[in-house]
Design a protein around this motif. Sequence first.
Motif, PDB file in Angstrom:
ATOM      1  N   ARG A   1       0.856  -1.188   0.000  1.00  0.00           N
ATOM      2  CA  ARG A   1       0.000   0.000   0.000  1.00  0.00           C
ATOM      3  C   ARG A   1       0.892   1.239   0.000  1.00  0.00           C
ATOM      4  O   ARG A   1       2.028   1.202   0.445  1.00  0.00           O
ATOM      5  N   HIS A   2       0.305   2.336  -0.453  1.00  0.00           N
ATOM      6  CA  HIS A   2       1.001   3.630  -0.404  1.00  0.00           C
ATOM      7  C   HIS A   2       0.747   4.342   0.918  1.00  0.00           C
ATOM      8  O   HIS A   2      -0.394   4.342   1.390  1.00  0.00           O
ATOM      9  N   TYR A   3       1.761   4.945   1.485  1.00  0.00           N
ATOM     10  CA  TYR A   3       1.585   5.800   2.655  1.00  0.00           C
ATOM     11  C   TYR A   3       2.407   7.070   2.514  1.00  0.00           C
ATOM     12  O   TYR A   3       3.574   7.033   2.103  1.00  0.00           O
TER      13      TYR A   3
ATOM     14  N   ASP B   1      -4.402   5.484   9.561  1.00  0.00           N
ATOM     15  CA  ASP B   1      -5.761   5.308  10.037  1.00  0.00           C
ATOM     16  C   ASP B   1      -6.027   3.821  10.167  1.00  0.00           C
ATOM     17  O   ASP B   1      -5.579   3.052   9.319  1.00  0.00           O
TER      18      ASP B   1
ATOM     19  N   GLU C   1      -6.399  -4.742   5.633  1.00  0.00           N
ATOM     20  CA  GLU C   1      -5.385  -5.782   5.694  1.00  0.00           C
ATOM     21  C   GLU C   1      -4.067  -5.242   6.245  1.00  0.00           C
ATOM     22  O   GLU C   1      -3.465  -5.833   7.145  1.00  0.00           O
ATOM     23  N   VAL C   2      -3.615  -4.126   5.707  1.00  0.00           N
ATOM     24  CA  VAL C   2      -2.312  -3.584   6.116  1.00  0.00           C
ATOM     25  C   VAL C   2      -2.456  -2.695   7.346  1.00  0.00           C
ATOM     26  O   VAL C   2      -1.740  -2.874   8.346  1.00  0.00           O
ATOM     27  N   SER C   3      -3.390  -1.761   7.326  1.00  0.00           N
ATOM     28  CA  SER C   3      -3.547  -0.894   8.508  1.00  0.00           C
ATOM     29  C   SER C   3      -4.000  -1.743   9.700  1.00  0.00           C
ATOM     30  O   SER C   3      -3.648  -1.455  10.844  1.00  0.00           O
TER      31      SER C   3
ATOM     32  N   ARG D   1      -5.368 -11.361   4.460  1.00  0.00           N
ATOM     33  CA  ARG D   1      -6.742 -11.859   4.599  1.00  0.00           C
ATOM     34  C   ARG D   1      -6.883 -13.160   3.838  1.00  0.00           C
ATOM     35  O   ARG D   1      -6.123 -13.423   2.915  1.00  0.00           O
TER      36      ARG D   1
HETATM   37  C1  FAD Z   1      -0.623   8.186  -2.363  1.00  0.00           C
HETATM   38  C2  FAD Z   1      -1.359   7.586  -1.185  1.00  0.00           C
HETATM   39  C3  FAD Z   1      -0.984   7.953   0.095  1.00  0.00           C
HETATM   40  C4  FAD Z   1      -1.656   7.411   1.209  1.00  0.00           C
HETATM   41  N1  FAD Z   1      -1.275   7.828   2.469  1.00  0.00           N
HETATM   42  C5  FAD Z   1      -1.934   7.343   3.553  1.00  0.00           C
HETATM   43  C6  FAD Z   1      -1.578   7.783   4.873  1.00  0.00           C
HETATM   44  O1  FAD Z   1      -0.683   8.618   5.076  1.00  0.00           O
HETATM   45  N2  FAD Z   1      -2.278   7.263   5.930  1.00  0.00           N
HETATM   46  C7  FAD Z   1      -3.288   6.349   5.752  1.00  0.00           C
HETATM   47  O2  FAD Z   1      -3.865   5.901   6.756  1.00  0.00           O
HETATM   48  N3  FAD Z   1      -3.631   5.919   4.509  1.00  0.00           N
HETATM   49  C8  FAD Z   1      -2.981   6.383   3.414  1.00  0.00           C
HETATM   50  N4  FAD Z   1      -3.334   5.928   2.159  1.00  0.00           N
HETATM   51  C9  FAD Z   1      -4.326   4.837   2.031  1.00  0.00           C
HETATM   52  C10 FAD Z   1      -3.584   3.494   2.156  1.00  0.00           C
HETATM   53  O3  FAD Z   1      -2.773   3.290   1.011  1.00  0.00           O
HETATM   54  C11 FAD Z   1      -4.498   2.267   2.280  1.00  0.00           C
HETATM   55  O4  FAD Z   1      -5.453   2.310   1.254  1.00  0.00           O
HETATM   56  C12 FAD Z   1      -5.218   2.179   3.609  1.00  0.00           C
HETATM   57  O5  FAD Z   1      -4.282   2.110   4.684  1.00  0.00           O
HETATM   58  C13 FAD Z   1      -6.112   0.933   3.653  1.00  0.00           C
HETATM   59  O6  FAD Z   1      -5.319  -0.233   3.458  1.00  0.00           O
HETATM   60  P1  FAD Z   1      -5.650  -1.553   4.243  1.00  0.00           P
HETATM   61  O7  FAD Z   1      -4.753  -2.615   3.716  1.00  0.00           O
HETATM   62  O8  FAD Z   1      -5.634  -1.314   5.703  1.00  0.00           O
HETATM   63  O9  FAD Z   1      -7.141  -1.801   3.816  1.00  0.00           O
HETATM   64  P2  FAD Z   1      -7.642  -2.766   2.636  1.00  0.00           P
HETATM   65  O10 FAD Z   1      -7.379  -4.161   2.990  1.00  0.00           O
HETATM   66  O11 FAD Z   1      -7.109  -2.268   1.342  1.00  0.00           O
HETATM   67  O12 FAD Z   1      -9.169  -2.506   2.753  1.00  0.00           O
HETATM   68  C14 FAD Z   1      -9.799  -1.259   2.417  1.00  0.00           C
HETATM   69  C15 FAD Z   1     -11.295  -1.455   2.511  1.00  0.00           C
HETATM   70  O13 FAD Z   1     -11.710  -2.406   1.549  1.00  0.00           O
HETATM   71  C16 FAD Z   1     -12.268  -3.544   2.165  1.00  0.00           C
HETATM   72  N5  FAD Z   1     -11.692  -4.734   1.459  1.00  0.00           N
HETATM   73  C17 FAD Z   1     -10.771  -4.701   0.488  1.00  0.00           C
HETATM   74  N6  FAD Z   1     -10.494  -5.932   0.013  1.00  0.00           N
HETATM   75  C18 FAD Z   1     -11.256  -6.777   0.693  1.00  0.00           C
HETATM   76  C19 FAD Z   1     -11.430  -8.182   0.672  1.00  0.00           C
HETATM   77  N7  FAD Z   1     -10.748  -8.959  -0.190  1.00  0.00           N
HETATM   78  N8  FAD Z   1     -12.272  -8.708   1.537  1.00  0.00           N
HETATM   79  C20 FAD Z   1     -12.942  -7.907   2.396  1.00  0.00           C
HETATM   80  N9  FAD Z   1     -12.835  -6.589   2.451  1.00  0.00           N
HETATM   81  C21 FAD Z   1     -12.011  -6.014   1.627  1.00  0.00           C
HETATM   82  C22 FAD Z   1     -11.858  -3.485   3.634  1.00  0.00           C
HETATM   83  O14 FAD Z   1     -12.800  -4.060   4.471  1.00  0.00           O
HETATM   84  C23 FAD Z   1     -11.738  -2.008   3.852  1.00  0.00           C
HETATM   85  O15 FAD Z   1     -12.983  -1.421   4.169  1.00  0.00           O
HETATM   86  C24 FAD Z   1      -2.700   6.477   1.032  1.00  0.00           C
HETATM   87  C25 FAD Z   1      -3.058   6.102  -0.271  1.00  0.00           C
HETATM   88  C26 FAD Z   1      -2.409   6.641  -1.373  1.00  0.00           C
HETATM   89  C27 FAD Z   1      -2.823   6.214  -2.752  1.00  0.00           C
END
Ligand code: FAD
Lengths: 255, 201
Positions: free
Chosen positions: A79-81, A98, A104-106, B10
């Motif tokens: 993921r991007h942060y 957040d 998955e990652v957060s 996941r």
């Molecule tokens: C340039 C850029 C900069 C960013 N900077 C930040 C930052 O500074 N801080 C920050 O907090 N975030 C930032 N983000 C967002 C970050 O990249 C992630 O998207 C965010 O942390 C969510 O990732 P995750 O893996 O926790 O959630 P994900 O696993 O990607 O899930 C996101 C949502 O989709 C649902 N979901 C997705 N796939 C599934 C699946 N297979 N089954 C069930 N549910 C699913 C999840 O339940 C959830 O609600 C940035 C994004 C970009 C593009």
Amino acid sequence: MSTPPAGTFVPPSRFAVPGRIAVSNRSAARWQTATLTEIRRETPQAATFRFAVPRWEGHLPGQHLMLRLTAGDGYTAQRHYSIASAPDDEGHIELTLDHVDGGEVSGWFHTRARPGDEVQVRGPLSGFFAWPGDRPALLIGAGSGVVPLMSMVRHHRARGLDVPLRLLVSARGPEELIYAREYGAETTPVFTRSAPRGVPVGRLAGDHLAPLLAGAPAGGWEAYVCGSNGFAEHASRLLVRAGQPVERIRIERFG
Amino acid sequence: MNVTRGFTGRPRVHNPGLPPGQYDAGDDWPVLSAEVTPDLAPADWSFRVDGLVAAPRTWDWDEAHALPESAYEGDIHCVTSWSKFGVRFGGVSLDAFLEAVRPDPAATHAVAYSHTGYTTNLPLADLTGGRAWIAWEYDGKPLAAEHGGPARLLVPHLYFWKSAKWVAGLRLLDHDEPGFWEQNGYHARGNPWEEQRYSGD
Ligand SMILES: Cc1cc2nc3c(=O)[nH]c(=O)nc-3n(C[C@H](O)[C@H](O)[C@H](O)COP(=O)(O)OP(=O)(O)OC[C@H]3O[C@@H](n4cnc5c(N)ncnc54)[C@H](O)[C@@H]3O)c2cc1C
């Protein structure tokens, strides 16, 4: 600062001119190990993760990186942060994440991570949203969209820059305002659901922007908008309506 | 391999349609443009093909719609790691536009550009042979402005930053010339199956 090489095709209209900085292809392509050294709670939903990255080649405020987690069976999630810390933090970078519901990652960061853990990072990436500290900057962010903007504010402070800088930061309420203790006179918080006594509640509106644009420094602002796509659409349209030229608006959308 | 302590990811089923490093965004369609979404009415949209061609030409909305319809049904992949399966776009194959302008044999690459000024470069071979479209419909409805409506370029076999939103034209060249993200460190071609994300990959 990058200007397109001579002879480059230039489209009939341009946005975000002139270019900002060129990105180091070498550091953008290379994965390296980042070791978690500290976790700081910011709000009930957000925490800052500090990493030692000994071979980090530096970044500019506003840039982001790509982060990768690897499971035992070889599965990876990346993921991007945005980078929260100012560039001068030798060998260390900070990210603020957040806790996304079901993320998955957060989710791993907020429930499993502890100091000593290692993850992979590559970057810094994208020179487009970077702010080297050279031009008056009007920063507008919501939620964790304030992260790259805070890197700019911290840079501005650490270097004692006198180029004008203003931050409008939107949060649901005071308890969800990331970095609340660090803001100074440059910052106006906008609370959308609940606010301290005497502070109005409501969405970012033209009224917030009008005085800032009316009092723009000579040459105008470079505007940086960051947050969810919904917020980015709303804020960037407000800016255009308030008279900010489209080509001087940079947007980072978190998706 | 650098295993992350305590990270399992996941639960997942192996999906052969998912390029390495991507996840299935399901019903989500994230928006990741760097510029302000333009207010561009179909009547103000036009598409031009010029550069190394025998007969440069500009199409307006109605002229473009008079070309034979061609749909894309399949997957799309964004460099920010999400993929979207089984999407349906409607529009016209880019081949129809290119046939009309008669590319010079010396043309090897193109720069696609948007009404906003965004640019992205592509090998001409990635734009021909039924692999690229000008798309104005998504799922049977007009393409939403934030996704590039009224019309965008669609090159689904490459990362989606190549599929310029609010597309305004193509200029054919005899060399490769980096566009907006490519000047900002992204890969010149962007093949998701080879994970060509950043320059140097
Ligand atoms: C340039 C850029 C900069 C960013 N900077 C930040 C930052 O500074 N801080 C920050 O907090 N975030 C930032 N983000 C967002 C970050 O990249 C992630 O998207 C965010 O942390 C969510 O990732 P995750 O893996 O926790 O959630 P994900 O696993 O990607 O899930 C996101 C949502 O989709 C649902 N979901 C997705 N796939 C599934 C699946 N297979 N089954 C069930 N549910 C699913 C999840 O339940 C959830 O609600 C940035 C994004 C970009 C593009």
